[in-house]
Motif scaffolding. Structure first.
Motif, mmCIF file in Angstrom:
data_model
loop_
_atom_site.group_PDB
_atom_site.id
_atom_site.type_symbol
_atom_site.label_atom_id
_atom_site.label_comp_id
_atom_site.label_asym_id
_atom_site.label_seq_id
_atom_site.Cartn_x
_atom_site.Cartn_y
_atom_site.Cartn_z
ATOM 1 N N SER A 70 0.664 -1.323 -0.081
ATOM 2 C CA SER A 70 -0.046 0.053 -0.043
ATOM 3 C C SER A 70 0.851 1.119 0.212
ATOM 4 N N GLU B 52 -8.101 3.150 5.876
ATOM 5 C CA GLU B 52 -8.111 2.971 4.478
ATOM 6 C C GLU B 52 -9.659 3.382 4.038
ATOM 7 N N ALA C 31 -12.437 2.767 0.821
ATOM 8 C CA ALA C 31 -12.640 1.933 -0.314
ATOM 9 C C ALA C 31 -13.987 2.574 -0.718
ATOM 10 N N LEU D 242 -17.011 0.637 -3.585
ATOM 11 C CA LEU D 242 -17.285 -0.764 -3.952
ATOM 12 C C LEU D 242 -18.693 -0.418 -4.748
ATOM 13 N N GLU E 145 -19.354 3.318 0.115
ATOM 14 C CA GLU E 145 -17.899 4.036 0.710
ATOM 15 C C GLU E 145 -17.935 3.584 2.154
ATOM 16 N N THR F 5 -14.897 2.805 5.423
ATOM 17 C CA THR F 5 -13.725 3.333 6.223
ATOM 18 C C THR F 5 -13.382 2.433 7.283
ATOM 19 N N SER G 202 -7.757 -2.455 6.851
ATOM 20 C CA SER G 202 -7.700 -3.107 5.504
ATOM 21 C C SER G 202 -8.428 -4.590 5.581
ATOM 22 N N ILE H 105 -12.482 -3.894 5.298
ATOM 23 C CA ILE H 105 -12.576 -3.540 3.855
ATOM 24 C C ILE H 105 -12.539 -4.902 3.139
ATOM 25 N N GLU H 106 -11.702 -5.772 3.194
ATOM 26 C CA GLU H 106 -11.497 -7.049 2.684
ATOM 27 C C GLU H 106 -12.684 -7.954 3.005
ATOM 28 N N VAL I 49 -14.070 -2.271 -7.328
ATOM 29 C CA VAL I 49 -13.519 -1.671 -6.028
ATOM 30 C C VAL I 49 -12.331 -0.880 -6.422
ATOM 31 N N ARG J 48 -9.618 1.385 -4.073
ATOM 32 C CA ARG J 48 -9.142 1.628 -2.456
ATOM 33 C C ARG J 48 -7.896 2.695 -2.523
ATOM 34 N N THR J 49 -7.979 3.442 -1.511
ATOM 35 C CA THR J 49 -7.038 4.673 -1.402
ATOM 36 C C THR J 49 -5.596 4.191 -0.892
#
Length: 186
Positions: free
Chosen positions: A58, A113, A115, A117, A151, A153, A156, A159-160, A174, A176-177
């Motif tokens: 990342s 993070e 993301a 989706l 959205e 936050t 990781s 988010i996964e 997807v 991701r930032t």
């Protein structure tokens, strides 16, 4: 065994330690690097990683001090403890680098993070996607008759997990930032 019948390595009775002090276990580390905000700095940092075959999991970069023209690069990378130490030492030798902090080693830190989706679905799948989004505290930032853009936050891992659950419900795309991190306390 060698011709002298001496075993490799050391025992508790040996005067010589022939074993490496570093382990072979691969660890994930988050590095925060403060650099001058000028052209080519990011390329030099990335070149350090690619030139030595290190992977970046990342990467986030943003200017953090407009008057001092300083940017913060947050890098998540994996490697053995020896490789991580080598990365930190080599980053510190790049001229526009001011500070290198290993947030994983220095103590408690907060990592987040962001993301987006896109999930397409109709009927029950649409309702289930909204229900799961509510559980994960994801926000609907766009909606059409056929899809949502959520959205989310968090870490990781969060988010996964959310993306994995959205897969069977019609996950289309997807974005991701990357990880942003700060050490806790002083």
């Amino acid at each position: 065994m060698s011709a002298l019948k001496i075993k490799k390595g050391s025992t508790k009775h040996s005067a010589y330690n022939l074993r490496s002090d570093f382990s072979d276990v691969t660890e994930t580390h988050t590095l925060a690097v403060l650099v001058d905000n000028e052209a080519g700095v990011l390329a030099r940092v990335i070149g350090l990683f690619s030139g030595r075959g290190y992977n970046i999991d990342s990467l986030t970069v943003a200017e953090v001090d407009h008057t001092g023209h300083t940017s913060r690069i947050t890098i998540v990378t994996t490697g053995t403890p020896q490789v991580i130490e080598q990365i930190k030492a080599q980053l510190g030798r790049i001229v526009p680098v001011h500070e290198v902090h290993d947030l994983t080693v220095e103590g408690a830190s907060v990592e987040r993070e962001l993301a987006l989706l896109k999930v397409a679905g109709l009927g029950d799948k649409r309702v289930e996607a909204l229900r799961l989004a509510d559980i994960f505290r994801a926000n609907v930032v766009d909606s059409t008759l056929e899809s949502f853009i959520f959205e989310i936050t968090g870490t990781s891992e969060k988010i996964e997990a959310f993306a994995e659950l959205m897969g069977p419900l019609g996950l289309v795309e997807v974005a991701r930032t990357g990880v942003a991190a700060l050490s806790r306390g002083q």
